[in-house]
Motif scaffolding. Structure first.
Motif, PDB file in Angstrom:
ATOM      1  N   VAL A 119     -10.146 -12.429  -4.973  1.00 14.25           N
ATOM      2  CA  VAL A 119     -11.026 -11.814  -5.979  1.00 14.25           C
ATOM      3  C   VAL A 119     -10.420 -10.494  -6.459  1.00 14.25           C
ATOM      4  O   VAL A 119      -9.359 -10.078  -6.003  1.00 14.25           O
ATOM      5  CB  VAL A 119     -12.447 -11.591  -5.399  1.00 14.25           C
ATOM      6  CG1 VAL A 119     -13.111 -12.897  -5.062  1.00 14.25           C
ATOM      7  CG2 VAL A 119     -12.399 -10.697  -4.163  1.00 14.25           C
ATOM      8  N   ASP A 120     -11.144  -9.796  -7.369  1.00 16.99           N
ATOM      9  CA  ASP A 120     -10.562  -8.614  -8.009  1.00 16.99           C
ATOM     10  C   ASP A 120     -10.892  -7.289  -7.320  1.00 16.99           C
ATOM     11  O   ASP A 120     -10.248  -6.280  -7.578  1.00 16.99           O
ATOM     12  CB  ASP A 120     -11.000  -8.550  -9.482  1.00 16.99           C
ATOM     13  CG  ASP A 120     -12.532  -8.555  -9.608  1.00 16.99           C
ATOM     14  OD1 ASP A 120     -13.205  -8.646  -8.570  1.00 16.99           O
ATOM     15  OD2 ASP A 120     -13.037  -8.470 -10.749  1.00 16.99           O
ATOM     16  N   SER A 121     -11.907  -7.244  -6.454  1.00 15.67           N
ATOM     17  CA  SER A 121     -12.278  -5.964  -5.828  1.00 15.67           C
ATOM     18  C   SER A 121     -12.895  -6.190  -4.448  1.00 15.67           C
ATOM     19  O   SER A 121     -13.322  -7.296  -4.115  1.00 15.67           O
ATOM     20  CB  SER A 121     -13.287  -5.224  -6.711  1.00 15.67           C
ATOM     21  OG  SER A 121     -14.520  -5.928  -6.721  1.00 15.67           O
ATOM     22  N   THR A 148      -8.783  -9.388  -1.692  1.00 15.82           N
ATOM     23  CA  THR A 148      -8.343  -8.998  -3.043  1.00 15.82           C
ATOM     24  C   THR A 148      -6.871  -9.386  -3.215  1.00 15.82           C
ATOM     25  O   THR A 148      -6.197  -9.746  -2.236  1.00 15.82           O
ATOM     26  CB  THR A 148      -8.482  -7.486  -3.253  1.00 15.82           C
ATOM     27  OG1 THR A 148      -7.585  -6.821  -2.355  1.00 15.82           O
ATOM     28  CG2 THR A 148      -9.906  -7.013  -3.013  1.00 15.82           C
ATOM     29  N   ARG A 149      -6.370  -9.268  -4.459  1.00 17.86           N
ATOM     30  CA  ARG A 149      -4.962  -9.597  -4.732  1.00 17.86           C
ATOM     31  C   ARG A 149      -4.030  -8.680  -3.942  1.00 17.86           C
ATOM     32  O   ARG A 149      -3.036  -9.128  -3.380  1.00 17.86           O
ATOM     33  CB  ARG A 149      -4.705  -9.467  -6.237  1.00 17.86           C
ATOM     34  CG  ARG A 149      -3.256  -9.610  -6.677  1.00 17.86           C
ATOM     35  CD  ARG A 149      -2.648 -10.945  -6.342  1.00 17.86           C
ATOM     36  NE  ARG A 149      -3.373 -12.058  -6.933  1.00 17.86           N
ATOM     37  CZ  ARG A 149      -3.146 -13.327  -6.602  1.00 17.86           C
ATOM     38  NH1 ARG A 149      -2.267 -13.636  -5.663  1.00 17.86           N
ATOM     39  NH2 ARG A 149      -3.837 -14.301  -7.175  1.00 17.86           N
ATOM     40  N   GLU A 164     -10.124 -16.985  -7.426  1.00 19.23           N
ATOM     41  CA  GLU A 164      -9.137 -18.068  -7.301  1.00 19.23           C
ATOM     42  C   GLU A 164      -9.326 -18.718  -5.921  1.00 19.23           C
ATOM     43  O   GLU A 164      -9.297 -18.020  -4.900  1.00 19.23           O
ATOM     44  CB  GLU A 164      -7.728 -17.475  -7.425  1.00 19.23           C
ATOM     45  CG  GLU A 164      -6.621 -18.491  -7.372  1.00 19.23           C
ATOM     46  CD  GLU A 164      -5.237 -17.842  -7.330  1.00 19.23           C
ATOM     47  OE1 GLU A 164      -4.282 -18.552  -6.981  1.00 19.23           O
ATOM     48  OE2 GLU A 164      -5.116 -16.630  -7.633  1.00 19.23           O
ATOM     49  N   SER A 184     -16.447  -7.369  -4.629  1.00 10.85           N
ATOM     50  CA  SER A 184     -16.547  -8.816  -4.893  1.00 10.85           C
ATOM     51  C   SER A 184     -16.353  -9.635  -3.622  1.00 10.85           C
ATOM     52  O   SER A 184     -16.925 -10.719  -3.484  1.00 10.85           O
ATOM     53  CB  SER A 184     -15.513  -9.237  -5.940  1.00 10.85           C
ATOM     54  OG  SER A 184     -15.766  -8.592  -7.169  1.00 10.85           O
ATOM     55  N   HIS A 207     -18.626 -15.012 -10.665  1.00 13.69           N
ATOM     56  CA  HIS A 207     -17.450 -14.418  -9.994  1.00 13.69           C
ATOM     57  C   HIS A 207     -16.165 -15.077 -10.487  1.00 13.69           C
ATOM     58  O   HIS A 207     -16.017 -16.299 -10.409  1.00 13.69           O
ATOM     59  CB  HIS A 207     -17.551 -14.594  -8.475  1.00 13.69           C
ATOM     60  CG  HIS A 207     -18.705 -13.859  -7.872  1.00 13.69           C
ATOM     61  ND1 HIS A 207     -18.774 -12.496  -7.818  1.00 13.69           N
ATOM     62  CD2 HIS A 207     -19.859 -14.321  -7.310  1.00 13.69           C
ATOM     63  CE1 HIS A 207     -19.909 -12.131  -7.248  1.00 13.69           C
ATOM     64  NE2 HIS A 207     -20.592 -13.227  -6.935  1.00 13.69           N
TER      65      HIS A 207
END
Length: 706
Positions: free
Chosen positions: A267-269, A324-325, A232, A272, A229
């Motif tokens: 995370v990105d999604s 997510t971001r 951050e 995730s 994974h």
């Protein structure tokens, strides 16, 4: 010049050249308008609107919001009016500026009223364009950052208003960064010594904890990379106001609050998020009952994240938030992220829709509130931060404040549903309307045509919408009840004098209304019901008789009795000293506070009032009486275990609503049990008493007479 050029560089990263130039033109206009004006700190006044625009630029707000930020004090502090801004910059910017400007032309009786009126005006502007509140929040944020130059008293007043109103609004709109800064700056201004002590303690604790925080963070990061994974992991700091509030509310020491380590994993999604949750639960043991899924069910302000608490090495509790971001930007900037991500709908579009829904709710409250102070109190209630999530029978999710009841749910569905609510089912079982709702419950509202709000709902309604609508309905209904009762009382008084409203000379009626300074007949009837006018004497004046002609000393008791149906509403109440029920001989006393108070004819309180004959009204029960009437029975029974339960069961079997039970010992053998219950009439009461007497342990049953 350097400041505006620096801002322009920032704007060029996300605005077009034409839009940047419009913002610069608004700055030069404001600079000219505020020429010669200075802030308390000695700086040119234009530095303030420029700083407000910079705050909005950091949120990536659109060019019209930034132009409004540059011009937001022009109408208030200079000779330039709204039409001039409209001509120069267009109607949208002019409306935004006008929405943020305060009401400067009106004299207010108090500072509280002034603040309330200003907020009410701003709420109306927000309904047209929600960017008004974003400009206002940025304006307030810069003012809070520069509070130090003000007198301590004014500093505390502004800080208190910020903590009570603007910080909760920022939270409601999901603007967490702004909210935290408001709270810390407000806390520092309200309690400077406490603020400094916690700040020093936090700095010291941060130094002691640094190594352990890094160690935990690195361990989590390494494990996630090992599992494939790209995440951050950042340590999360508690802000000073939050620490202070937890110390105060939970009565914990600073060291106990700081014992918990907090991390955020970005995370990105969405997929995730759930995979990473599984990983951290595998790395450290989760604490049962501490997992919250705000991705599946977002908070009312659009906030989304997974929350969990883990038990780390050395038994250290670790709070984890996974998002997510885009969710991170939403959590920090809230509704402002709508402009940051305006190309994509989904999360941010939903947040914008929620904010608009909240503002529409404000508008509805404003229309129903009696005055601006009542409105602002409703708004404060509505900004309650904790929510419960409940379901409608069709599976729709409804967010309500913690402590909300089925009454709040009913009004959240629709005002008409709230007004006609009679009962509710929680998870398919009948439940009291006063029962606080819990997250995950399914709530069904049962309505009935002709039903209306009960004044007792005020004791447990929590949401501003419910309380505002109940208050509005009761005010309206009380007036209608007053007029209806006043008309019946005047009709009876006129009938006793061989007249009626139809036979009253219209000119005489108009003259009487003018002498009493009444706007119309309804106002006179309302006054009669509230005890401010005696119906008999009013009838004599309207028929042209001299008071006391044809009646004994103008006594109301010479008139024909007024029939009581039990459905008169709020202007007829039943005396608690004697609890009259249909079948009892009754009389009424007109109280200026409670309208008509019905007593039993033999009540000792009524005997004391008989000297004031003008306020006494002869009454009788109508043949078609509706409703339940309270009565108290005293039962003398043998002292035996479980007898009160047996007695209650016997009464309940007759579909009687028991309101209150109390008992006291008469002697070692017998006890007195007082039962307050709702009955329909004397016949119904007699049947209940007969049923109670069939218990062999019952020695005596009497109706309590005061």
């Amino acid at each position: 010049m350097q400041a505006i050029d620096s801002l322009s560089e920032n704007l060029s990263s996300y605005l077009s050249a034409d839009q940047s130039n419009l913002v610069k033109r608004a700055y030069y206009f404001a600079e000219q308008a505020h020429h010669g004006q200075f802030r308390r700190s000695g700086e040119p006044y234009v530095t303030h609107p420029l700083a407000v625009a910079r705050i909005l630029a950091d949120m990536h707000m659109d060019h019209q919001s930034l132009m409004a930020a540059m011009l937001h004090d022009v109408i208030e502090d200079t000779g330039i009016d709204k039409s001039a801004i409209d001509q120069q910059f267009g109607s949208t910017v002019a409306e935004l500026v006008d929405g943020v400007s305060k009401l400067t032309q009106i004299e207010f009786s108090s500072q509280a009223e002034k603040q309330a009126e200003n907020f009410q005006k701003m709420a109306l502007a927000m309904a047209k364009d929600i960017r008004v509140i974003l400009v206002k929040l940025a304006d307030r944020l810069h003012n809070m950052r520069t509070l130090g130059v003000l007198q301590p008293e004014k500093r505390r007043r502004i800080a208190k208003e910020t903590l009570e109103m603007y910080a909760p609004i920022a939270l409601r709109l999901g603007m967490n960064n702004v909210r935290m800064e408001f709270e810390d700056l407000g806390f520092g201004a309200m309690h400077p010594m406490r603020f400094e002590r916690i700040k020093i303690a936090l700095r010291k604790a941060r130094g002691n904890r640094k190594e352990l925080v890094e160690q935990i963070g690195q361990q989590v990061q390494a494990y996630l990379i090992q599992e494939g994974h790209a995440a951050e992991v950042v340590g999360r700091e508690k802000h000073l106001h939050s620490i202070y509030q937890k110390m105060k509310s939970k009565r914990k020491s600073f060291s106990e609050i700081m014992d918990i380590f907090a991390f955020r994993i970005i995370v990105d999604s969405v997929d995730s998020c759930y995979r990473v949750l599984g990983c951290v639960h595998n790395l450290y043991k989760p604490v049962p009952g501490e997992f919250k899924d705000y991705i599946a069910i977002p908070k009312a302000n659009g906030y989304q994240s997974l929350h969990t608490v883990l038990m780390g090495m050395h038994g250290v509790p670790i709070e984890i938030q996974i998002r997510t971001r885009e969710m991170e930007d939403m959590a920090n900037n809230g509704i402002a992220a709508h402009w940051l991500y305006k190309s994509s709908e989904g999360v941010n579009g939903a947040s914008h829709a929620r904010a608009r829904q909240w503002v529409q709710g404000l508008l509805e409250m404003q229309q129903r509130a009696g005055n601006s102070l009542e409105f602002i109190e409703s708004v404060k209630i509505d900004l309650f931060p904790d929510e419960v999530y409940v379901f409608s029978p069709k599976g729709n999710i409804m967010e309500l404040p913690r402590g909300a009841t089925a009454v709040d749910f009913a009004y959240a569905v629709h005002t008409d549903v709230g007004n006609s609510c009679v009962a509710c089912r929680i998870n398919r079982r009948l439940a009291p309307l006063s029962e606080p709702l819990q997250s995950g419950q399914t709530v069904e509202i049962l309505t009935a045509p002709g039903a209306r709000p009960n004044p007792s709902w005020f004791n447990y309604a929590v949401t501003a919408k419910a309380r505002t609508n109940i208050r509005h309905f009761l005010k309206h209904q009380t007036r209608e009840d007053s007029i209806a009762l006043g008309q019946r009382m005047l009709d009876k008084a006129l009938g006793a004098l061989k007249g009626s409203l139809d036979t009253v000379d219209p000119e005489r009626l108009q003259g009487y209304l003018q002498r009493g300074e009444y706007e119309g007949l309804d106002q006179l009837l309302e006054d009669i019901a509230q005890g401010n006018r005696v119906p008999t004497i009013t009838a004599q004046h309207l028929l042209g008789q001299h008071p006391d002609e044809g009646t004994e000393e103008g006594s109301s008791f010479s008139a024909e009795p007024v029939a009581i149906r039990g459905t008169e509403g709020f202007m007829v109440s039943y005396a608690k000293c004697c609890h009259p029920i249909p079948g009892d001989a009754i009389a009424g006393y007109i109280s200026s506070e409670r309208g008509m108070v019905v007593h039993r004819d033999g009540c000792h309180n009524l005997a004391e009032l008989r000297g004031n004959t003008e306020k006494l009204v002869p009454l009788r029960w109508d043949e078609q009486v509706e409703g339940e009437f309270n009565v108290t029975l005293r039962v003398e029974l043998e002292n035996r275990r479980g007898m009160i339960a047996v007695l209650a069961t016997r009464i309940n079997s007759m579909d009687v609503n028991i309101l209150k039970i109390s008992s006291e010992d008469k002697d070692y053998q017998f006890s007195y049990v007082d039962l307050e219950m709702g009955v329909q009439n004397r016949v119904h009461l007699a049947r209940i008493m007969k049923r109670i007497r069939t218990l062999k342990e019952v020695h005596k049953v009497n109706r309590v007479r005061h």
